[in-house]
Design an enzyme around this catalytic site. Structure first.
Site, PDB file in Angstrom:
ATOM      1  N   GLU A 121       0.851  -1.187   0.000  1.00  0.00           N
ATOM      2  CA  GLU A 121       0.000   0.000   0.000  1.00  0.00           C
ATOM      3  C   GLU A 121       0.895   1.249   0.000  1.00  0.00           C
ATOM      4  O   GLU A 121       1.844   1.301   0.768  1.00  0.00           O
ATOM      5  CB  GLU A 121      -0.896   0.035   1.237  1.00  0.00           C
ATOM      6  CG  GLU A 121      -1.905   1.167   1.160  1.00  0.00           C
ATOM      7  CD  GLU A 121      -2.832   1.254   2.383  1.00  0.00           C
ATOM      8  OE1 GLU A 121      -2.670   0.459   3.331  1.00  0.00           O
ATOM      9  OE2 GLU A 121      -3.694   2.124   2.366  1.00  0.00           O
ATOM     10  N   GLY A 262       3.312   2.815  10.396  1.00  0.00           N
ATOM     11  CA  GLY A 262       3.129   2.078  11.648  1.00  0.00           C
ATOM     12  C   GLY A 262       3.008   0.577  11.417  1.00  0.00           C
ATOM     13  O   GLY A 262       3.721  -0.217  12.029  1.00  0.00           O
ATOM     14  N   HIS A 298      -6.082  -1.891  15.331  1.00  0.00           N
ATOM     15  CA  HIS A 298      -6.352  -1.182  14.081  1.00  0.00           C
ATOM     16  C   HIS A 298      -6.143  -2.108  12.878  1.00  0.00           C
ATOM     17  O   HIS A 298      -7.024  -2.243  12.026  1.00  0.00           O
ATOM     18  CB  HIS A 298      -5.434   0.043  13.995  1.00  0.00           C
ATOM     19  CG  HIS A 298      -5.595   0.842  12.742  1.00  0.00           C
ATOM     20  ND1 HIS A 298      -6.410   1.947  12.674  1.00  0.00           N
ATOM     21  CD2 HIS A 298      -5.057   0.698  11.508  1.00  0.00           C
ATOM     22  CE1 HIS A 298      -6.367   2.444  11.450  1.00  0.00           C
ATOM     23  NE2 HIS A 298      -5.542   1.709  10.720  1.00  0.00           N
ATOM     24  N   GLU A 299      -4.988  -2.741  12.828  1.00  0.00           N
ATOM     25  CA  GLU A 299      -4.699  -3.588  11.665  1.00  0.00           C
ATOM     26  C   GLU A 299      -5.639  -4.781  11.632  1.00  0.00           C
ATOM     27  O   GLU A 299      -6.118  -5.181  10.568  1.00  0.00           O
ATOM     28  CB  GLU A 299      -3.236  -4.046  11.671  1.00  0.00           C
ATOM     29  CG  GLU A 299      -2.208  -2.920  11.770  1.00  0.00           C
ATOM     30  CD  GLU A 299      -2.395  -1.792  10.764  1.00  0.00           C
ATOM     31  OE1 GLU A 299      -2.906  -2.053   9.665  1.00  0.00           O
ATOM     32  OE2 GLU A 299      -2.043  -0.639  11.088  1.00  0.00           O
TER      33      GLU A 299
END
Ligand code: ARG
Ligand code: ZN
Length: 877
Positions: A121, A262, A298-299
């Site tokens: 990404e 991150g 989050h991931e």
């Protein structure tokens, strides 16, 4: 040159399946790709096949098994074009070669500490093989990875492992991974290397068993336990809060030392910056533990909001990022203290997003144009994007919000969606029109709300006049009024809320007042006692509020508001008003005002034993230099801001010394270290007490910090003490810094704390110190964490020294950025955003900052990433 949202066209070709065969080699990795292509039935008829590429070496091209003559295609580093492909479905096979060791951009396939890993990404997959590198092309991937067994005993891919074995007689081995869920290529990942692992098994809500694993550099598995446990909590929470179950047989996380951002949510194979995985009490602070928990969540949450439902194009980035940040914030609020989490999130929002929104890099949550998408992984897309989702929940209420989410998951699973499609689910679930709400995605800038009140106690009415303005931002000179959910309460003399009855409407549900016009009058009936309005409770909307509240009102709210966020906010507003006044006084040569009222409000919070320590710590943390600069907004003088803030901290430290000292002693940990929220909160408050006690510079308090540094059995207390010491130019500071460097010299993530702390020392000698540290053996421009720790901390967090009046801070950072740009444009461009507030500075610094920006802009060989940031920074606004 710029790419526009309005130019979106569906892809001409779709890819149903991808078979990759990757033969890993340090400098000559070979990739065979087999793509099953077919014309997009919804496209406009026969079209050439145009595949993206970036720094690729093509070796061979075949169609349906036959070599394609060189005259029938064009292939180079930047792409592969077949002008006349077959009219129907066909199979394209392409072999490419790449050099992972030379990949310093850390995009595509690269090596980190000798291990192979990927980051695709946003547009990194095209650095591995030719492909329609856009998120609306979704395919089913099968990946065979082959490597020297000794060099890479661990081979990981997306999805489930389907085969593995030796390649006889070669010393090589292979693994085949299959991911049954169609995905865009930006979610592709592979890893090969020597890694240790920590594992567990998770049973999903429907009883399926999933193997979880966290892979780390050899010898570091004992630091992976917290991340693994956080993953289990995340998986359970998503089942309970959103009904989302995990879908593969395995979930792997790999920590790597060299990583641009991150972490990354690749399907079934999340790859992390090791900073957000590795933790032990001796090496990680409470804040590190909290960040790890949040990023792991989050991931993981991206598996549904991002992967199962992805984005149609990169303009829709907030569709996955804003929503997923909202989800991770809610998760952390449930794991920890909800009010404290909200305060921390709002600090981040104001500290980064409001600043971005006020400067030349301002852009809407959904941008309409970009030159380089990597420059739009911003606080606006992420943090403001999360606020927009939170506002939907506030407008609709929790049940309808959940119904809208359920509809979104049901309707768009397996697809690439848009913001319009997302918002339509909530409009439908709520039977409400959200067309004005869409402006939150399209209009940049922070809305400014002005509130005035008039109370008629005889008639029992309270009138609120509320006006809203959205300031102009680059490319958007005029704005329309927004739909703004303002949660409010009226606090009566006894500290209790009085009922809210809005004339012409009735009782106000959940206290939500919805603004829609440039100026509106709201009349509340039945208000017979004097009340203080508590506005934008819980920070229900990401706006700036100017209300006609006097300092008596603010002190009242600070002690009585039932909304903890606004208790905290009242103290911040009081402090901010004093600080801004004192900055002006300092600049005109006057003396600073000492305000007993603020100290009184702080004391009443400090002594309120019903409050949780973490909350009290937040109240005692007065606005930062960045907060003050932002509130002043123009003609900013960082030295005057520092002096005013320093004077206030000294005054608080002096006036409250006895209370602070009692608390400091009382809050000492008695058991072994635990990273849980309650223990972390006690440490946070104790360390704020220490810092304020030392603020006046008394030798006794500095010695207390030195003693805490030496005796600490955990990184939180050690680092906090070192942070306090760093603000005092004493022998103790240098002794402690030297001790720290020696103690942790083999631990790069800990040395980053040492770099960062020194870079933030507010002293004219810091520039020379930072320059010297760029030659330190532990520093490297090749590692993004080192760059952010030393250079990022100096440029983004050291307001007085980056903004030195002689301009040398700007020149130093610009020089480093230019050097870095040749290696890693993404990280260079990010560092350059430190200049984003240059126009708000006083004229001397402004001229110096502009000259520096212009010098960088004049450089003929800037990366697209850096050129974009520099040119927008200089652009008209
Ligand atoms: N999707 C990742 C996350 O938020 C961020 C990846 C950004 N990478 C990049 N090169 N822009 O979790
Ligand atoms: Zn994300």
């Amino acid at each position: 040159r710029p790419i526009r949202l309005s130019d979106y066209r569906a892809p001409d070709w779709l890819v149903d399946t991808v078979h990759l065969d990757v033969a890993l080699h340090p400098s000559r990795t070979r990739i065979k790709a087999r793509l099953a292509l077919r014309p997009n039935p919804s496209a406009r008829g026969p079209a050439p096949l145009v595949l993206d590429g970036d720094e690729l070496t093509p070796l061979s091209v075949t169609i349906d098994g036959a070599a394609l003559p060189a005259t029938e295609y064009a292939a180079g580093p930047d792409g592969l074009t077949i002008p006349q492909p077959p009219a129907g479905p066909f199979v394209l096979e392409v072999e490419t070669e790449i050099d992972p060791s030379a990949n310093t951009k850390l995009m595509g396939l690269y090596r980190s500490s000798g291990n192979y890993c990927t980051q695709c990404e946003a547009e990194g997959f095209r650095r591995i093989t030719y492909f329609p590198d856009r998120p609306d092309v979704m395919a089913v991937y099968t990946t065979r990875i082959e490597a020297e067994r000794d060099e890479a005993p661990v081979l990981l891919g997306n999805g489930n492992l389907v085969a593995r074995g030796d390649v006889p007689g070669t010393g090589r081995h292979f693994a085949v991974w299959h991911d049954p869920f169609p995905k865009p290529c930006y979610l592709f990942a592979l890893v090969g290397g020597r890694l240790d692992v920590r594992r567990t098994t998770f049973t999903t809500m429907s009883g399926r068993s999933v193997e979880l694993a966290v892979y780390v550099e050899p010898g570091k598995a004992d630091r992976a336990g917290y991340a693994l446990a956080a993953l289990e909590r995340s998986m359970r929470w998503d089942e309970q809060a959103f009904g989302r179950e995990y879908d593969l047989d395995v979930f792997n996380i790999v920590a790597v030392a060299d990583f641009n951002m991150g972490a990354m949510e690749n399907k079934g194979l999340n790859i992390f910056n090791d900073k957000y995985v590795l933790a032990s009490p001796e090496t990680a602070t409470d804040a590190d533990f909290a960040h790890i928990e949040a990023v792991i969540a989050h991931e993981y949450f991206h598996n549904w909001t991002g992967n199962r439902i992805t984005c149609r194009d990169w303009f829709q980035l907030c569709l996955k990022e804003g929503l997923t940040v909202f989800r991770d914030q809610e998760f952390s609020a449930d794991m920890r203290s909800r009010p404290v989490k909200r305060i921390a999130d709002v600090r981040v929002l104001r500290g980064h997003q409001f600043v971005e929104d006020a400067g030349p890099l301002a852009h809407p949550v959904r941008p309409e144009t970009y030159r380089e998408i990597n420059n739009f992984y911003t606080a606006t897309v992420y943090e403001k994007g999360a606020e927009v989702v939170r506002m939907l929940k506030i407008l609709l209420g929790p049940e309808t919000f959940r119904a809208g989410m359920d509809l979104y998951f049901a309707r768009h699973d397996g697809r690439a969606a848009t913001i319009e499609e997302f918002v339509a689910c909530f409009a439908e679930a709520g039977g409400t029109d959200l067309s004005q709400f869409m402006l939150w995605y399209g209009q940049a800038g922070t809305p400014e709300i002005a509130v005035t009140r008039r109370h008629d106690s005889q008639g029992g009415t309270l009138v609120l006049d509320i006006a809203q303005v959205v300031p102009p931002t680059p490319g958007q000179p005029a704005k329309s009024p927004m739909q703004i959910p303002l949660v409010l309460g009226f606090v009566g003399p006894d500290g209790r809320d009085v009922p809210l009855t809005l004339r012409g409407h009735g009782p106000l549900e959940r206290g939500v007042l919805v603004l829609t016009k440039p100026a509106e009058r709201f009349v509340f009936d039945g208000i017979t006692v004097p009340v203080v309005p508590s506005l934008n409770r819980g920070f229900s909307a990401p706006v700036k509020i100017k209300a006609d509240l006097g300092s008596d009102d603010l002190r009242f709210l600070a002690t009585h508001d039932s909304d903890p966020f606004n208790r905290w906010q009242a103290v911040q507003t009081l402090a901010s008003e004093i600080l801004i006044g004192n900055v002006a006084a300092i600049r005109t040569g006057g003396g600073v005002r000492h305000d007993g009222g603020l100290v009184h409000a702080l004391a009443s919070v400090l002594e309120d034993e019903r409050l949780e320590p973490a909350f009290v710590a937040q109240v005692l943390s007065i606005p930062s230099e960045g907060d003050i600069a932002r509130d002043i907004g123009r003609d900013v003088d960082p030295e005057a801001i520092f002096d005013a803030r320093h004077a206030l901290r000294r005054a608080i430290g002096n006036d409250l010394a006895p209370t602070l000292r009692v608390l400091y002693d009382r809050l000492r940990d008695d058991g072994p270290y635990s990273p849980d929220a309650a223990s972390a909160g006690r440490r946070a408050l104790r360390n704020v007490c220490l810092d304020l006690l030392a603020a006046p510079g008394h030798a006794g308090a500095v010695a207390l910090a030195a003693a805490q540094y030496a005796e600490a059995d955990n990184m939180t207390d050690r680092m906090a003490a070192l942070g306090t010491l760093s603000l005092h130019d004493t022998a103790e500071r240098e002794t402690a810094l030297a001790d720290f460097a020696e103690r942790f010299r083999d631990d790069p993530l800990v040395i980053d704390k040492w770099f960062a702390l020194q870079a933030m020392i507010p002293d004219p000698s810091t520039l020379a110190r930072v320059e010297r540290l760029t030659d330190h053996p532990a520093f490297s421009l090749g590692n993004p964490n080192r760059v952010r720790a030393l250079l990022g901390s100096f440029a983004q967090a050291n307001h007085t020294q980056f903004n030195r009046a002689d301009g040398k801070g700007y020149d130093f950072v610009a020089g480093m950025v230019l050097t870095l740009d040749g290696k890693n444009p993404q990280v260079a461009a990010r560092l350059m955003t430190a200049f984003r507030s240059w126009r708000a500075l006083e004229s001397g610094r402004r001229d110096k900052a502009r000259a520096t920006l212009e010098r960088v802009a004049a450089n003929p060989s800037l990366s697209r990433d850096l050129a974009d940031i520099v040119e927008r920074s200089l652009g008209e606004r």
